[in-house]
Design a protein around this motif. Structure first.
Motif, PDB file in Angstrom:
ATOM      1  N   TYR A  53       0.841  -1.206   0.000  1.00 49.00           N
ATOM      2  CA  TYR A  53       0.000   0.000   0.000  1.00 49.00           C
ATOM      3  C   TYR A  53       0.877   1.257   0.000  1.00 49.00           C
ATOM      4  CZ  TYR A  53      -4.540  -2.331   0.765  1.00 49.00           C
ATOM      5  OH  TYR A  53      -5.690  -3.070   0.615  1.00 49.00           O
ATOM      6  N   GLU A  54       1.991   1.177   0.737  1.00 54.37           N
ATOM      7  CA  GLU A  54       2.903   2.324   0.799  1.00 54.37           C
ATOM      8  C   GLU A  54       3.515   2.590  -0.580  1.00 54.37           C
ATOM      9  OE1 GLU A  54       5.590   1.632   4.089  1.00 54.37           O
ATOM     10  OE2 GLU A  54       6.789   3.370   3.460  1.00 54.37           O
ATOM     11  N   CYS A  55       3.900   1.515  -1.267  1.00 51.85           N
ATOM     12  CA  CYS A  55       4.473   1.655  -2.611  1.00 51.85           C
ATOM     13  C   CYS A  55       3.470   2.351  -3.530  1.00 51.85           C
ATOM     14  CB  CYS A  55       4.784   0.285  -3.220  1.00 51.85           C
ATOM     15  SG  CYS A  55       6.210  -0.502  -2.493  1.00 51.85           S
ATOM     16  N   ASN A  56       2.219   1.915  -3.423  1.00 54.45           N
ATOM     17  CA  ASN A  56       1.205   2.493  -4.298  1.00 54.45           C
ATOM     18  C   ASN A  56       1.001   3.981  -3.991  1.00 54.45           C
ATOM     19  OD1 ASN A  56      -1.042   2.228  -6.244  1.00 54.45           O
ATOM     20  ND2 ASN A  56      -2.205   2.846  -4.451  1.00 54.45           N
ATOM     21  N   ALA A  57       1.041   4.322  -2.674  1.00 53.06           N
ATOM     22  CA  ALA A  57       0.848   5.728  -2.291  1.00 53.06           C
ATOM     23  C   ALA A  57       1.977   6.575  -2.884  1.00 53.06           C
ATOM     24  CB  ALA A  57       0.818   5.844  -0.780  1.00 53.06           C
ATOM     25  N   SER A  64       9.085   7.384  -6.980  1.00 52.54           N
ATOM     26  CA  SER A  64       9.404   5.975  -7.192  1.00 52.54           C
ATOM     27  C   SER A  64       9.211   5.200  -5.890  1.00 52.54           C
ATOM     28  CB  SER A  64      10.850   5.840  -7.662  1.00 52.54           C
ATOM     29  OG  SER A  64      11.211   4.484  -7.565  1.00 52.54           O
ATOM     30  N   CYS A  65       8.713   3.969  -6.020  1.00 56.05           N
ATOM     31  CA  CYS A  65       8.494   3.159  -4.809  1.00 56.05           C
ATOM     32  C   CYS A  65       9.685   2.237  -4.572  1.00 56.05           C
ATOM     33  CB  CYS A  65       7.202   2.361  -4.951  1.00 56.05           C
ATOM     34  SG  CYS A  65       7.272   1.063  -6.193  1.00 56.05           S
ATOM     35  N   ARG A  66      10.758   2.431  -5.339  1.00 55.44           N
ATOM     36  CA  ARG A  66      11.842   1.446  -5.331  1.00 55.44           C
ATOM     37  C   ARG A  66      12.387   1.126  -3.935  1.00 55.44           C
ATOM     38  NH1 ARG A  66      15.766  -0.731  -9.099  1.00 55.44           N
ATOM     39  NH2 ARG A  66      14.801   0.354 -10.826  1.00 55.44           N
TER      40      ARG A  66
END
Ligand code: ASP
Length: 431
Positions: A53-57, A64-66
């Motif tokens: 969920y954090e990556c998507n936010a 970048s969610c890397r």
């Protein structure tokens, strides 16, 4: 046959997954596994789903969610290595998922990948067939299960086959990935159990069943050996967690029993949930806080047809949906979740109610809790009197009571600050 659902703690690392395999191999009727995403390995750890969920936010903010995704990738790679599985394909799948999240595939897609990867790994570790839930489980726009799911799943399952299916997600009728609410792998397990015509739905978690009271409140609370679908549903509604309350619906019609079991103590019999029981007496007590209470009065209120409905419609306009109702002769008390509206919204709602319905009075209060005493044939049981006496003795104020409307639950409204102590006091008095 038996459908087994394993929760996040059972998939948290390779050691846990080895326990899962031992459980599956210990009983040849266990032929379908439904799995969650890896959960916490210890109290300070993070659940993979939360990280997704954090990556998507981050992706939604065009960042970048890397850096977060790297932690997710490491967890899966460590699991695969620990299980001595090939990591080349897994690394490629992880990379593709990260790119898709960065490209904005959306919240449900991102969240669902935890279960997807868990199931992929589990299937290769067991040598069982992987079935993608997005191809079989159809979720309606309002989050409910579309009955098409049962047909599609049944069409994929062959007699004698062994399958691993990811929990928590499916797809809408257009084929776009969609998740259930949090903890929704329990629902997926129930859907699969029904579609497969299972005799038993085992739900493997990290506790040895449902407790008669929250063990964080009552240290020596005992495990409930057996209870009914209705009792689980009503116990969940007053705060008992362990099993997702929406997971009952798919199995109800077929009368499939559910057994809550502990992956870390597989010899424990756990809790058995059955369609019905003739047993009398108390099985559990639980309380849920975070409610506000709205109280209204008007002389002869119930003599006016449609007034209650009209007031509820007005509440809905202000975002307030009551969870519990108590009716007096000329008065109503509604409990609703406090997060539904802030004070300024509630103040205008109360003013409007008073004015439009010419009420004698209307007011709301914060910081309430609802306590439920759950059991069988409670409308014919005096334990309620014992519970009230124990609360009085402990100096705990009773705000509202609903006894006899349900033969499963007696509801007692208490102040939020008293809720935990009330559970403790009632448990001591009744168990
Ligand atoms: N992984 C999802 C969650 O954390 C679903 C589940 O575990 O049941 O909510």
């Amino acid at each position: 046959m038996t459908v087994c659902k394993f929760g996040g703690s059972s998939l948290a690392d390779d050691a846990q997954i080895r326990k899962v395999r031992a459980i599956l191999e210990a009983d040849s009727s266990r032929t379908i596994a439904v799995v969650s995403a890896p959960g916490k390995r210890n109290a300070d750890d993070e659940k993979v789903t939360d990280m997704l969920y954090e990556c998507n936010a981050l992706a939604q903010q065009n960042r970048s969610c890397r850096h977060v995704f790297d932690n997710i990738a490491r967890r899966y790679i460590d699991i695969a290595k620990g299980l001595k599985l090939d990591t080349v394909k897994l690394a490629a799948a992880l990379d593709e998922i990260r790119q898709n999240i960065d490209a904005g595939r959306g919240t449900d897609y991102a969240a669902s990948r935890g279960e997807y990867l868990s199931a992929r790994i589990m299937a290769s570790y067991l040598g069982w067939e992987f079935i993608d839930a997005a191809e079989c489980i159809v979720i309606n726009g309002d989050g409910t299960v579309n009955p098409l799911s049962y047909e599609r799943l049944a069409g994929r399952l062959e007699e004698g086959g062994h399958y691993v299916i990811p929990g928590f997600y499916g797809a809408n009728e257009q084929g776009v990935v969609k998740t259930f609410s949090r903890g929704g792998s329990d629902i997926s397990g129930a859907i699969v159990a029904r579609a497969a015509g299972a005799d038993l739905y085992e739900n493997w978690t990290d506790v040895s069943g449902m407790y008669a009271a929250d063990p964080r409140i009552v240290k020596d609370a005992k495990v409930i050996e057996e209870l009914t679908y209705t009792q689980v549903r009503e116990l969940s509604d007053v705060g008992a967690s362990v099993f997702h309350e929406e997971a009952i619906a798919p199995v109800i019609e077929k009368g499939i029993a559910i057994n809550i079991r502990n992956t870390n103590a597989p010899e424990d019999p756990g809790t058995m949930i059955r369609p019905s029981s003739e047993k009398k007496g108390i099985i559990g007590v639980s309380a849920k806080g975070g409610y506000s209470k709205l109280k209204l009065r008007k002389l002869m209120m119930f003599k006016r047809p449609g007034m209650r409905h009209a007031m509820l419609t007005m509440l809905h306009l202000y975002g307030v949906r009551p969870s519990f109702s108590f009716f007096g002769i000329d008065s109503i008390v509604w409990y609703f979740e406090s997060g539904q509206a802030n004070d300024s919204v509630l103040k205008s709602m109360v003013e409007r109610l008073k004015k439009d319905f010419q009420l004698d009075y209307a007011y709301y209060e914060r910081d309430h809790a609802m306590l439920g005493i759950v059991g069988g044939h409670l409308d014919d049981d005096t334990s309620f009197i014992t519970a009230c006496a124990a609360l009085k003795e402990a100096g705990i104020r009773i705000n509202n009571v609903n006894y006899g409307s349900s033969n499963t639950t007696t509801l007692i409204g208490v102040n939020d600050s008293d809720a935990k102590r009330a559970v403790e006091v009632i448990y001591k008095a009744l168990f």
